[in-house]
Scaffold this active site. Structure first.
Site, mmCIF file in Angstrom:
data_model
loop_
_atom_site.group_PDB
_atom_site.id
_atom_site.type_symbol
_atom_site.label_atom_id
_atom_site.label_comp_id
_atom_site.label_asym_id
_atom_site.label_seq_id
_atom_site.Cartn_x
_atom_site.Cartn_y
_atom_site.Cartn_z
ATOM 1 N N LYS A 178 71.452 -5.692 14.258
ATOM 2 C CA LYS A 178 71.845 -4.325 14.638
ATOM 3 C C LYS A 178 70.574 -3.499 14.752
ATOM 4 O O LYS A 178 69.992 -3.101 13.759
ATOM 5 C CB LYS A 178 72.783 -3.744 13.577
ATOM 6 C CG LYS A 178 73.721 -2.631 14.105
ATOM 7 C CD LYS A 178 73.036 -1.324 14.446
ATOM 8 C CE LYS A 178 72.587 -0.545 13.254
ATOM 9 N NZ LYS A 178 71.990 0.796 13.679
ATOM 10 N N GLY A 230 64.150 0.408 6.908
ATOM 11 C CA GLY A 230 64.504 1.774 7.273
ATOM 12 C C GLY A 230 64.270 2.741 6.134
ATOM 13 O O GLY A 230 63.406 2.519 5.274
ATOM 14 N N SER A 231 65.058 3.784 6.090
ATOM 15 C CA SER A 231 64.855 4.859 5.128
ATOM 16 C C SER A 231 65.300 4.464 3.724
ATOM 17 O O SER A 231 66.125 3.554 3.537
ATOM 18 C CB SER A 231 65.629 6.102 5.565
ATOM 19 O OG SER A 231 67.026 5.893 5.408
ATOM 20 N N GLY A 235 68.642 2.481 2.658
ATOM 21 C CA GLY A 235 68.375 1.244 1.925
ATOM 22 C C GLY A 235 69.142 1.173 0.615
ATOM 23 O O GLY A 235 69.645 0.117 0.233
ATOM 24 N N GLU A 252 62.991 -3.239 3.001
ATOM 25 C CA GLU A 252 61.667 -2.650 3.194
ATOM 26 C C GLU A 252 61.890 -1.221 3.655
ATOM 27 O O GLU A 252 62.360 -0.973 4.765
ATOM 28 C CB GLU A 252 60.825 -3.421 4.201
ATOM 29 C CG GLU A 252 59.426 -2.845 4.325
ATOM 30 C CD GLU A 252 58.477 -3.708 5.136
ATOM 31 O OE1 GLU A 252 57.794 -3.134 6.009
ATOM 32 O OE2 GLU A 252 58.420 -4.922 4.902
ATOM 33 N N CYS A 286 55.510 2.260 8.991
ATOM 34 C CA CYS A 286 55.794 2.371 7.551
ATOM 35 C C CYS A 286 54.521 2.341 6.722
ATOM 36 O O CYS A 286 54.460 2.948 5.649
ATOM 37 C CB CYS A 286 56.724 1.241 7.111
ATOM 38 S SG CYS A 286 58.368 1.317 7.847
ATOM 39 N N GLU A 383 57.375 11.172 3.138
ATOM 40 C CA GLU A 383 56.934 10.392 4.291
ATOM 41 C C GLU A 383 56.943 11.274 5.536
ATOM 42 O O GLU A 383 57.975 11.819 5.911
ATOM 43 C CB GLU A 383 57.839 9.180 4.486
ATOM 44 C CG GLU A 383 57.350 8.216 5.549
ATOM 45 C CD GLU A 383 58.167 6.938 5.589
ATOM 46 O OE1 GLU A 383 57.584 5.863 5.830
ATOM 47 O OE2 GLU A 383 59.390 7.019 5.377
#
Length: 485
Positions: A178, A230-231, A235, A252, A286, A383
């Protein structure tokens, strides 16, 4: 793939493209032009279930193939991707802004990584034997998990898919992918290439959609592992969903990577390296360099060189030759970057270059350097994911090391030093990866696990195969019992 074919993207389930979607449509917007590039119907829970069922049904045949044959088939697909690297890079550019030359280099690197990761299956110990007393032995057999899921972010559409799939497929698993709803176009093309390369139906499946499709995948009872990038917030949700079913997840997540620059290094050369680490892909990596701590002995020269280097990062559409800095992925991401910069300036930071949204179409933001920053500012805590290099001056290496460790994130860190004792000290940084004197170094045997809020689950080399398989112990005694006479 022409523009007409891209206008309506479709799922790819069990070796077949889905029917055109009715009802709700999501749009993919070119961030350089703000024009719609493609549309697609988001996957429903029923679509996700069909994809997982197709993967589960294909698993037994795929896992039954000899390991060498699975690896060969993956390599055939990888070769097809390599042949179309330029085309895929152009699609990435149109959907998320990355300059074509930058995108192609990352795709070619990801192809090499896919082939290397798949080839590791040829030496991975799927069966190990341990001998015991009385001639008994125990065979440790590592079985493929079955149907798995890969949920990828928008910043590296093709490379992130390729990075996750090598060990999963080579170990005998089947996969439902996805991609992010912000950048699915290149992933659709990637699956077309997989189909043409002869990947068996159901081994690779693609569902398009937003967080609803991702949640349906993570919560599906037949998905044995979810590999998510992702975020942090999403996550956590993925981890909770898989944990509730006692299934696995490899996460991750975000990063706020520090850079520590010691006295004694070349300030100009280091500034050039740091600029690349902070600004490449418009800072949308990232492991971008997001917090810079420089020793006071070389701070003035370093900052002057960093500002000069930042001013060479010319803005433009990534399809145009000479563009170094493409747009951010969308207006929402640009607003985050602008908010971080404005917050820092409001709290006393000095804007050395950049920091102002240009008056033009597209979601552009210039390469930006800030000094006089501190830990009260968003740009040093959250971030940013944009082309911003905030620089703090430290009096000693030890002070820089302590400040670099002050974060809820722990993805990666970079240290520039020629002092062996300082290299040894840097290994204690709470990060999954520590690079010394070269950002993004490392070979195919590298493995790591993010620290703190940056994720969980070791990945890379053998760790990736350990995550993709389930060990079972078979204890064998050489003689069966005999009835007493």
């Amino acid at each position: 793939m022409g523009e007409l074919h891209m206008e309506e993207l479709r799922h790819f389930i069990g070796g077949r493209c889905g029917e055109p979607a009715g009802g709700e449509l999501l749009s993919v917007v070119n961030p350089a032009t703000e024009k719609t590039l493609a549309r697609f119907g988001p996957a429903s829970a029923h679509d996700v279930d069909r994809a997982v069922t197709a993967a589960a049904e294909a698993h037994h045949g795929w896992a039954a193939l000899p390991v060498a044959e699975r690896v060969d088939r993956i390599h055939v697909w990888a070769d097809a991707v390599a042949e179309h690297a330029a085309e895929l890079a152009e699609l990435e550019c149109r959907e998320m802004g990355k300059p074509v030359a930058v995108g192609r280099s990352f795709i070619e690197g990801a192809v090499s990584g896919l082939k290397a990761a798949a080839a590791q299956a040829l030496t991975y110990p799927f069966t190990e034997t341990v001998t015991g007393p009385d001639e008994a032995r125990t065979d440790i057999i590592r079985h493929a998990l079955g149907a798995t899921a890969v949920i990828t972010p928008w910043n590296f559409p093709v490379p992130m898919v390729l990075a996750a799939l090598g060990p999963l497929l080579a170990a005998g698993n089947t996969v439902v992918v996805k991609p992010s709803e912000r950048s699915p176009v290149s992933t659709v093309r990637l699956f077309e290439l997989a189909d043409r390369a002869g990947m068996p139906p159901g081994v690779l499946n693609l569902v398009l959609g937003d967080g609803r499709a991702g949640a349906a995948l993570a919560e599906h009872e037949d998905v044995q592992l979810v590999h998510f990038t992702g975020s942090v917030g999403t996550g956590r949700a993925v981890g909770a969903a898989t944990g509730a079913r006692l299934h696995r997840s490899v996460l991750e997540l975000g990063g706020k990577d520090p850079v520590l620059i010691d006295a004694g290094v070349d300030p100009v050369a280091t500034a050039q390296a740091v600029a690349f680490g902070a600004f490449v892909n418009t800072g949308q990596i990232c492991t971008s360099m997001e917090r810079i701590y420089v020793h006071e002995q070389i701070a003035d020269e370093f900052v002057e060189a960093l500002v000069a280097e930042a001013q060479t990062y010319t803005l433009g559409d990534g399809m145009e030759p000479g563009t170094v800095l493409g747009p951010l992925v969308d207006e929402q991401q640009r607003d985050i970057v602008r908010r971080h910069v404005d917050d820092a300036v409001h709290k006393g930071a000095t804007l050395r270059t950049g920091g102002v949204v240009p008056e033009r179409s597209g979601y552009f933001f210039p390469a930006t350097v800030l000094t006089d920053v501190d830990a009260t500012m968003l740009v040093m805590v959250e971030e940013t994911f944009g082309p911003v290099a905030p620089v703090a001056v430290v009096r000693t290496f030890e002070e820089g090391l302590a400040r670099a460790a002050e974060s809820r994130y722990g993805l990666a860190a970079t240290v520039y030093t020629d002092d062996p004792e300082h290299v040894a000290a840097a290994t204690r940084l709470p990060a999954g990866v520590v690079w010394v004197n070269q950002w993004q170094g490392g070979g195919p045997e590298r493995l790591y696990e993010p620290a703190r809020d940056s994720g969980m689950g070791a990945t890379g080399a053998r760790a990736a195969y350990d995550a993709a398989t389930r060990p079972a112990a078979v204890h064998i005694t050489p003689r069966s019992p005999r009835l007493r006479q």
